[in-house]
Design a protein around this motif. Sequence first.
Motif, mmCIF file in Angstrom:
data_model
loop_
_atom_site.group_PDB
_atom_site.id
_atom_site.type_symbol
_atom_site.label_atom_id
_atom_site.label_comp_id
_atom_site.label_asym_id
_atom_site.label_seq_id
_atom_site.Cartn_x
_atom_site.Cartn_y
_atom_site.Cartn_z
ATOM 1 N N GLY A 116 0.779 -1.229 0.000
ATOM 2 C CA GLY A 116 0.000 0.000 0.000
ATOM 3 C C GLY A 116 0.809 1.277 0.000
ATOM 4 N N VAL A 117 2.077 1.230 -0.378
ATOM 5 C CA VAL A 117 2.902 2.440 -0.399
ATOM 6 C C VAL A 117 2.757 3.167 -1.730
ATOM 7 N N SER A 118 3.263 4.403 -1.779
ATOM 8 C CA SER A 118 3.176 5.226 -2.980
ATOM 9 C C SER A 118 4.575 5.468 -3.544
ATOM 10 N N LEU A 119 4.750 5.157 -4.832
ATOM 11 C CA LEU A 119 6.001 5.395 -5.535
ATOM 12 C C LEU A 119 5.827 6.663 -6.365
ATOM 13 N N THR A 120 6.621 7.696 -6.082
ATOM 14 C CA THR A 120 6.447 9.001 -6.721
ATOM 15 C C THR A 120 7.484 9.289 -7.803
ATOM 16 N N GLN A 121 8.481 8.443 -7.963
ATOM 17 C CA GLN A 121 9.573 8.691 -8.896
ATOM 18 C C GLN A 121 9.146 8.447 -10.346
ATOM 19 N N ASP A 122 9.883 9.078 -11.287
ATOM 20 C CA ASP A 122 9.698 8.848 -12.720
ATOM 21 C C ASP A 122 10.095 7.420 -13.055
ATOM 22 N N ILE A 123 9.334 6.788 -13.950
ATOM 23 C CA ILE A 123 9.681 5.454 -14.437
ATOM 24 C C ILE A 123 9.771 5.526 -15.960
ATOM 25 N N ASN A 124 10.914 5.128 -16.496
ATOM 26 C CA ASN A 124 11.124 5.051 -17.947
ATOM 27 C C ASN A 124 11.203 3.582 -18.329
ATOM 28 N N VAL A 125 10.381 3.175 -19.296
ATOM 29 C CA VAL A 125 10.351 1.777 -19.730
ATOM 30 C C VAL A 125 10.965 1.685 -21.115
ATOM 31 N N ALA A 126 12.024 0.879 -21.239
ATOM 32 C CA ALA A 126 12.695 0.708 -22.524
ATOM 33 C C ALA A 126 12.625 -0.731 -23.007
ATOM 34 N N GLY A 127 12.277 -1.656 -22.144
ATOM 35 C CA GLY A 127 12.287 -3.066 -22.509
ATOM 36 C C GLY A 127 11.024 -3.513 -23.208
ATOM 37 N N ALA A 128 11.196 -4.413 -24.173
ATOM 38 C CA ALA A 128 10.050 -4.974 -24.891
ATOM 39 C C ALA A 128 9.701 -6.362 -24.380
ATOM 40 N N THR A 129 10.579 -6.977 -23.581
ATOM 41 C CA THR A 129 10.375 -8.334 -23.099
ATOM 42 C C THR A 129 10.353 -8.357 -21.573
ATOM 43 N N ASN A 130 9.203 -8.685 -21.013
ATOM 44 C CA ASN A 130 9.041 -8.848 -19.568
ATOM 45 C C ASN A 130 9.531 -7.659 -18.759
ATOM 46 N N SER A 131 9.186 -6.452 -19.178
ATOM 47 C CA SER A 131 9.395 -5.259 -18.359
ATOM 48 C C SER A 131 8.164 -5.145 -17.476
ATOM 49 N N VAL A 132 8.357 -5.220 -16.154
ATOM 50 C CA VAL A 132 7.224 -5.401 -15.256
ATOM 51 C C VAL A 132 7.190 -4.334 -14.167
ATOM 52 N N LEU A 133 5.993 -3.804 -13.939
ATOM 53 C CA LEU A 133 5.677 -3.003 -12.764
ATOM 54 C C LEU A 133 4.615 -3.798 -12.036
ATOM 55 N N SER A 134 4.877 -4.192 -10.797
ATOM 56 C CA SER A 134 3.909 -5.034 -10.117
ATOM 57 C C SER A 134 3.464 -4.426 -8.790
ATOM 58 N N PHE A 135 2.245 -4.761 -8.439
ATOM 59 C CA PHE A 135 1.660 -4.389 -7.153
ATOM 60 C C PHE A 135 1.476 -5.686 -6.393
ATOM 61 N N GLU A 136 2.118 -5.818 -5.245
ATOM 62 C CA GLU A 136 2.189 -7.112 -4.589
ATOM 63 C C GLU A 136 1.939 -7.004 -3.100
ATOM 64 N N ASN A 137 1.493 -8.119 -2.552
ATOM 65 C CA ASN A 137 1.519 -8.364 -1.114
ATOM 66 C C ASN A 137 0.727 -7.346 -0.302
ATOM 67 N N GLY A 138 -0.522 -7.583 -0.152
ATOM 68 C CA GLY A 138 -1.311 -6.735 0.722
ATOM 69 C C GLY A 138 -2.357 -5.944 -0.019
ATOM 70 N N THR A 139 -2.459 -4.681 0.332
ATOM 71 C CA THR A 139 -3.564 -3.856 -0.143
ATOM 72 C C THR A 139 -3.318 -3.222 -1.505
ATOM 73 N N GLY A 140 -2.187 -3.482 -2.116
ATOM 74 C CA GLY A 140 -1.866 -2.838 -3.385
ATOM 75 C C GLY A 140 -1.154 -1.526 -3.142
ATOM 76 N N GLY A 141 -0.576 -0.989 -4.167
ATOM 77 C CA GLY A 141 0.178 0.242 -4.041
ATOM 78 C C GLY A 141 -0.297 1.289 -5.019
ATOM 79 N N ILE A 142 0.417 2.414 -5.005
ATOM 80 C CA ILE A 142 0.085 3.542 -5.875
ATOM 81 C C ILE A 142 1.364 4.005 -6.560
ATOM 82 N N VAL A 143 1.294 4.190 -7.872
ATOM 83 C CA VAL A 143 2.380 4.829 -8.606
ATOM 84 C C VAL A 143 1.858 6.194 -9.014
ATOM 85 N N SER A 144 2.413 7.237 -8.387
ATOM 86 C CA SER A 144 1.928 8.594 -8.656
ATOM 87 C C SER A 144 2.886 9.397 -9.526
#
Length: 188
Positions: A36-64
């Motif tokens: 349930g935490v919040s990630l506020t940093q910039d995320i740059n995705v360059a991968g075409a194979t299995n580039s993953v952002l996951s929400f795990e374990n508990g109540t879920g999280g937030i990417v702001s």
Amino acid sequence: LTLKDGGILEYGASGALGADASLFIADQGEIAVNNGVSLTQDINVAGATNSVLSFENGTGGIVSGPIILNADSNLTIGLRNWYDHGGVTAGTVSGVISGSGGLTVSPGTGSGGTLTLTGSNTFTGNVTVNAATLYANPGNGASNRALSFVSAITVNNGGTLRAGLNGLFGWDGSQTRQITVNSGGTMT
């Protein structure tokens, strides 16, 4: 910080990274937002194979923070529970998703879970929903469009595309996009 070739950042405490830190996901890299935490940093995705952002374990999280999907990239957003491999969770992306790459929503090893998009996104790649729910809910307004610029949306078996009032394409009437709902998929 670049994540690739099986590298995983498990983000379990808000503020654990500096405010100006930038994160890069390449092929086989993953960022896991936990508890349930919040990630506020910039995320740059360059991968075409299995580039993953996951929400795990508990109540879920937030990417702001903003997410940039670079050309030919595809970001898989996973909703799995690492401690209960058949279980799933939920997550929210409130930061704006931009760029020309695509987005896939997947529950991981189980089925179900909900990813909520609340930003007015501008990315132009394809969207695929697999055995989970994608809820587009950026608010009701002409410029509040979660998926206005995507090339196409595909909902596969067990997947659901759900939208808040005018949440997919806004209410100005200028947006049309191909939506394919395959056997076993739903749109509400």
